[in-house]
Design an enzyme around this catalytic site. Structure first.
Site, PDB file in Angstrom:
ATOM      1  N   ASP A 106     -23.891   2.324  11.757  1.00 59.85           N
ATOM      2  CA  ASP A 106     -23.886   2.271  12.935  1.00 59.85           C
ATOM      3  C   ASP A 106     -25.007   1.453  13.078  1.00 59.85           C
ATOM      4  OD1 ASP A 106     -24.481   2.873  15.680  1.00 59.85           O
ATOM      5  OD2 ASP A 106     -23.073   4.673  15.504  1.00 59.85           O
ATOM      6  N   THR A 110     -29.129   6.006   9.141  1.00 62.88           N
ATOM      7  CA  THR A 110     -28.757   6.898   8.057  1.00 62.88           C
ATOM      8  C   THR A 110     -29.259   6.108   6.461  1.00 62.88           C
ATOM      9  OG1 THR A 110     -27.518   8.205   9.311  1.00 62.88           O
ATOM     10  CG2 THR A 110     -27.159   8.544   7.093  1.00 62.88           C
TER      11      THR A 110
HETATM   12  P1  IMP Z   1     -26.314   5.636  11.770  1.00 62.01           P
HETATM   13  O1  IMP Z   1     -27.584   6.441  11.226  1.00 62.01           O
HETATM   14  O2  IMP Z   1     -26.681   5.428  13.142  1.00 62.01           O
HETATM   15  O3  IMP Z   1     -26.125   4.162  11.059  1.00 62.01           O
HETATM   16  O4  IMP Z   1     -24.899   6.546  11.864  1.00 62.01           O
HETATM   17  C1  IMP Z   1     -24.554   6.761  10.719  1.00 62.01           C
HETATM   18  C2  IMP Z   1     -23.505   7.985  10.745  1.00 62.01           C
HETATM   19  O5  IMP Z   1     -23.221   8.408  11.836  1.00 62.01           O
HETATM   20  C3  IMP Z   1     -22.465   8.128   9.881  1.00 62.01           C
HETATM   21  O6  IMP Z   1     -22.602   8.378   8.495  1.00 62.01           O
HETATM   22  C4  IMP Z   1     -21.733   8.944  10.625  1.00 62.01           C
HETATM   23  O7  IMP Z   1     -21.674  10.256   9.989  1.00 62.01           O
HETATM   24  C5  IMP Z   1     -22.263   8.871  12.120  1.00 62.01           C
HETATM   25  N1  IMP Z   1     -21.360   7.921  13.007  1.00 62.01           N
HETATM   26  C6  IMP Z   1     -21.613   6.718  13.463  1.00 62.01           C
HETATM   27  N2  IMP Z   1     -20.814   6.139  14.066  1.00 62.01           N
HETATM   28  C7  IMP Z   1     -19.667   7.203  14.209  1.00 62.01           C
HETATM   29  C8  IMP Z   1     -18.436   6.880  14.903  1.00 62.01           C
HETATM   30  O8  IMP Z   1     -18.028   6.130  15.484  1.00 62.01           O
HETATM   31  N3  IMP Z   1     -17.677   8.116  14.570  1.00 62.01           N
HETATM   32  C9  IMP Z   1     -18.049   9.211  13.904  1.00 62.01           C
HETATM   33  N4  IMP Z   1     -19.333   9.310  13.135  1.00 62.01           N
HETATM   34  C10 IMP Z   1     -20.245   8.147  13.488  1.00 62.01           C
END
Ligand code: IMP
Ligand code: MG
Length: 178
Positions: A106, A110
Site C-alpha cells: 500500500d 511495511t
Molecule cells: P503499507 O505498509 O501501507 O504498504 O501496508 C501494507 C500492509 O497493510 C499489508 O501487509 C496489509 O496487512 C495491510 N493492508 C494494506 N492495504 C490493505 C487492504 O486494502 N486490505 C487489507 N489490508 C491491507
C-alpha cells in the site's frame, strides 16, 4: 456473487478466483525466469500472505526454502504508520538469495521496514514480491520486483487479507463498497 458483510462494512466482489490463479501463475513463471528459485529463501509475511504464499510455492515446485514472519501495521482500514515485526531468523538469510513475499503493498511502509531488517541479516540478494500493489499510494523508494495485480486505492479483503481479522479465508477478493 453477493455483497459481503464484515463487522460494520459492506464489501462487493472484485477479483475472482480464476483471475487470482492466472496472476499467480504468471508471477511464478516470471520468477522462475528471473531468479534461481530452487536456491532461494522465500519469506512469507503473516498473516496476510499465507494464501498467496501457499499458491506461489506450489507453482515453484520442490525448490527453495520457506521462512515466516509476522508483521502488523494496519488497524481497521487505515495504516497506523508504525510496523510491528516478529523475530527474523537471520541465520537462515545470511548469504542467501531472499525473496520477501507480501499480500499487498500500500504506502510501502511495511515492505520498506521489513526489507531494511532483512538487509541487516546480510543476504546475497533481496527481491520483493507482492500479490497486490496499490500503485497510486505507494511512496516507497524500493523497486517492487514481482507484482501480481496493480489496483487503485481500494480497501480489499479475502485471499488472506482481512478487515479487523475477518475475511481472510475467502478464496476471492472483495472491495469496500461505496
Ligand atoms: P503499507 O505498509 O501501507 O504498504 O501496508 C501494507 C500492509 O497493510 C499489508 O501487509 C496489509 O496487512 C495491510 N493492508 C494494506 N492495504 C490493505 C487492504 O486494502 N486490505 C487489507 N489490508 C491491507
Ligand atoms: Mg492486515
Amino acid at each position: 456473487m453477493r455483497d459481503l458483510y464484515l463487522h460494520d462494512k459492506i464489501f462487493e466482489p472484485y477479483i475472482s478466483k480464476a483471475e487470482i490463479d492466472v496472476a499467480v501463475n504468471r508471477l511464478a513463471s516470471e520468477m522462475v525466469r528471473a531468479i534461481p528459485t530452487e536456491d532461494t529463501v522465500f519469506i512469507c509475511v503473516l498473516k496476510g500472505a499465507f494464501m498467496f504464499f501457499s499458491d506461489l510455492m506450489k507453482q515453484l515446485g520442490s525448490g527453495g526454502r520457506q521462512e515466516f514472519i509476522f508483521a502488523k501495521s494496519y488497524a481497521g482500514t487505515q495504516s497506523t504508520g508504525k510496523v510491528w515485526l516478529s523475530e527474523l531468523n537471520a541465520d537462515a538469510l545470511s548469504g542467501q538469495r531472499v525473496v520477501l513475499v507480501e499480500d499487498i503493498v500500500d504506502t510501502g511502509l511495511t515492505v520498506n521496514y521489513l526489507a531494511g531488517r532483512i538487509q541487516e541479516a546480510g543476504p546475497l540478494s533481496l527481491h520483493i514480491c507482492t500479490f497486490l500493489f496499490k500503485a497510486e499510494v505507494y511512496r516507497g523508494l524500493r523497486t517492487i520486483d514481482f507484482k501480481g495485480l496493480t489496483i487503485p486505492n481500494y480497501f480489499v479483503v479475502g485471499y488472506g487479507l482481512d478487515y479487523e481479522e475477518k475475511g481472510r479465508s475467502l478464496p476471492e477478493i472483495f472491495k469496500l463498497k461505496g
